[in-house]
Design an enzyme around this catalytic site. Structure first.
Site, PDB file in Angstrom:
ATOM      1  N   HIS A  23       0.807  -1.233   0.000  1.00 23.22           N
ATOM      2  CA  HIS A  23       0.000   0.000   0.000  1.00 23.22           C
ATOM      3  C   HIS A  23       0.840   1.283   0.000  1.00 23.22           C
ATOM      4  O   HIS A  23       0.742   2.143   0.872  1.00 23.22           O
ATOM      5  CB  HIS A  23      -1.108   0.012   1.059  1.00 23.22           C
ATOM      6  N   HIS A  77      -5.725  -8.355  14.334  1.00 21.86           N
ATOM      7  CA  HIS A  77      -5.907  -7.154  13.495  1.00 21.86           C
ATOM      8  C   HIS A  77      -6.494  -7.613  12.172  1.00 21.86           C
ATOM      9  O   HIS A  77      -6.068  -8.622  11.624  1.00 21.86           O
ATOM     10  CB  HIS A  77      -4.523  -6.511  13.347  1.00 21.86           C
ATOM     11  N   ASP A  81      -3.314  -8.209   5.072  1.00 24.58           N
ATOM     12  CA  ASP A  81      -2.010  -8.881   5.055  1.00 24.58           C
ATOM     13  C   ASP A  81      -1.915  -9.954   6.132  1.00 24.58           C
ATOM     14  O   ASP A  81      -1.072 -10.845   6.051  1.00 24.58           O
ATOM     15  CB  ASP A  81      -0.846  -7.872   5.171  1.00 24.58           C
ATOM     16  N   HIS A 143      -2.335   0.200  14.392  1.00 26.23           N
ATOM     17  CA  HIS A 143      -2.634   1.393  13.628  1.00 26.23           C
ATOM     18  C   HIS A 143      -4.052   1.441  13.080  1.00 26.23           C
ATOM     19  O   HIS A 143      -4.397   2.372  12.341  1.00 26.23           O
ATOM     20  CB  HIS A 143      -1.622   1.519  12.469  1.00 26.23           C
ATOM     21  N   ASP A 162       1.309  -5.891  14.196  1.00 27.35           N
ATOM     22  CA  ASP A 162       2.091  -4.920  13.418  1.00 27.35           C
ATOM     23  C   ASP A 162       3.137  -4.186  14.269  1.00 27.35           C
ATOM     24  O   ASP A 162       4.152  -3.725  13.739  1.00 27.35           O
ATOM     25  CB  ASP A 162       1.161  -3.889  12.760  1.00 27.35           C
ATOM     26  N   TYR A 191       9.535   1.311   9.496  1.00 25.69           N
ATOM     27  CA  TYR A 191       8.187   0.759   9.661  1.00 25.69           C
ATOM     28  C   TYR A 191       7.358   1.656  10.589  1.00 25.69           C
ATOM     29  O   TYR A 191       6.216   1.999  10.297  1.00 25.69           O
ATOM     30  CB  TYR A 191       8.309  -0.663  10.227  1.00 25.69           C
ATOM     31  N   HIS A 222       5.418  -9.064  11.229  1.00 25.69           N
ATOM     32  CA  HIS A 222       6.325  -8.837  10.095  1.00 25.69           C
ATOM     33  C   HIS A 222       7.743  -8.798  10.642  1.00 25.69           C
ATOM     34  O   HIS A 222       8.007  -8.131  11.651  1.00 25.69           O
ATOM     35  CB  HIS A 222       6.078  -7.483   9.426  1.00 25.69           C
TER      36      HIS A 222
HETATM   37 FE   LIG Z   1      -1.780  -3.494   9.607  1.00 26.61          FE
HETATM   38 FE   LIG Z   2       0.650  -5.871   8.842  1.00 26.35          FE
END
Ligand SMILES: [Fe+2]
Ligand SMILES: [Fe+2]
Ligand SMILES: Cc1cc2nc3c(=O)[nH]c(=O)nc-3n(C[C@H](O)[C@H](O)[C@H](O)COP(=O)(O)O)c2cc1C
Length: 393
Positions: A23, A77, A81, A143, A162, A191, A222
């Protein structure tokens, strides 16, 4: 590939060496989508992968357990992804989906959840899975409104989704396997600057909550797992959310015929000679996310654009929109500059973005130039840079 973290807890995620776009975030080092398996009386998956990585996830899972034995899938979340493979995963395993109310809503709005069995958990709620308890801690707006983290109480493992992640494909799964630790922190900072920055005011409160837990491992969704540097990454998050800056200038520009570039470089030289650390980035060959990493804690932001068809140059407009959304700390010093032919239009657009962000705008005649700047003009740019470094602002 599966990696044992500790007895009964495994990394079974997917490494995406190929992904270069996320994104708008240019992931030059690829990324990973980490999924974790906890084996106990109840078998639990923590998060899932993007949709196209379902097969890889299943392969990893099957090497440890019959997927039908999975009882719960914890969804921290709802972003795709980490949930793109969920429809297939729920169907294949028959597992119940454990998540908070907001995340459940997000899942229902993105997928066909007909027939899914949900266990809806609230902040600080615990779920017993045998010899272990999982504790859910909501972290809304870090987020998305639906974010939470999951803490395996007895194991002292935090599954942070995240938070604390990096977009970094690597064969190393743990922080201590990295020879170049600073590189890892730079990726973590990038990040943070591109995903969490607009919501940084919420970070200290979450860190306070996390500090009350004993944490042996931070397992993000991640990048690599934090083991040796847990305290340090928590500290860095606090630092990056503090709005403190260092004596750095980030000069960002684009150019058609190099006039704006010449100005950028001369202003930069002046700043350097004035004792400021300088980074100069041409938007035509630098990902915006790299630039934001340096802007996060920079004192000065200088943005240059030529005028094109009575407007700002499109790549600079795009960068301004991106930067404004991420809301870097106010009280930075903003400088707009650029070359034009007959009617200057670009710097006004840049300045109004600075003003909306609460930056202190510094202006000078030499910051705009008709067509190609002559040596006399460039030396004024240099002197401006040098003076800017000394200004008491
Ligand atoms: Fe996210
Ligand atoms: Fe993510
Ligand atoms: C397609 C095109 C459109 C332009 N439109 C304008 C304009 O509307 N107003 C203006 O003052 N200059 C305009 N210019 C002139 C440029 O701003 C000028 O050449 C400037 O020196 C370019 O700076 P750069 O070398 O940093 O790209 C235009 C140039 C081009 C190539």
């Amino acid at each position: 590939m599966v990696v044992k973290i500790k007895d009964g807890i495994y990394w079974i995620g997917a490494i995406d060496w190929d992904v270069r776009e996320f994104h708008g975030y240019e992931t030059l080092n690829g990324s990973t989508y980490n999924v974790y398996l906890i084996r106990d009386e109840k078998n639990v998956l923590i998060d899932a992968t993007k949709g196209y990585l379902f097969q890889e996830l299943m392969l990893n899972l099957k090497s440890l357990i019959d997927p039908k034995e999975i009882d719960y899938i914890v969804v921290n979340h709802g972003e795709m992804d980490h949930t793109g493979s969920l429809e297939k995963l729920v169907k294949y395993t028959g597992a119940k989906v454990v998540t908070n109310e907001r995340c459940r809503e997000h899942l229902e709005l993105q997928y066909n959840t007909e027939g899914w069995e949900f266990i809806t958990v609230d902040d600080k709620e615990e779920l017993e899975i045998g010899s272990r308890r999982l504790k859910f801690i909501k972290t809304p707006m870090l987020h998305w409104p639906d974010n939470m983290v999951t803490y395996a109480v007895e194991d002292k493992v935090l599954f942070s989704n995240d938070a604390f992640g990096q977009h970094l494909a690597s064969s190393e799964r743990f922080d201590y396997q990295f020879k170049d630790l600073e590189l890892l922190f730079e990726e973590t900072k990038e990040y943070f600057a591109n995903i969490l920055l607009p919501y940084r005011m919420l970070v200290p409160g979450v860190l306070e909550t996390l500090k009350k837990l004993e944490i042996d491992y931070i397992c993000p969704s991640h990048g690599v797992i934090w083991k040796e540097h847990v305290g340090e990454v928590l500290e860095r998050y606090l630092e990056w959310s503090s709005d403190r800056y260092v004596n750095r200038a980030v000069i960002v520009y684009d150019t058609m015929y190099n006039s704006t570039k010449k100005m950028a470089h001369r202003i930069g030289e002046g700043l350097m000679d004035g004792g400021v650390q300088v980074k100069i980035y041409n938007l035509s060959n630098t990902p915006m996310n790299k630039i934001m990493r340096d802007i996060l804690d920079a004192k000065y932001v200088l943005i240059g654009s030529p005028t094109l068809n009575s407007n700002i140059y499109p790549s600079v407009a795009k960068f301004l929109a991106y930067m404004e959304g991420l809301k870097p700390a106010d009280k930075k010093i903003g400088v707009a500059f650029g070359s034009y032919g007959w009617m200057e239009m670009a710097t006004g657009v840049i300045k109004s973005t600075f003003e909306r962000l609460g930056f202190k705008v510094v202006e000078e005649d030499c910051l705009t130039c008709r067509f190609v700047p002559k040596e006399e003009h460039l030396s004024r740019c240099y002197e401006f840079g040098k003076r800017l470094a000394q200004m008491d602002l």
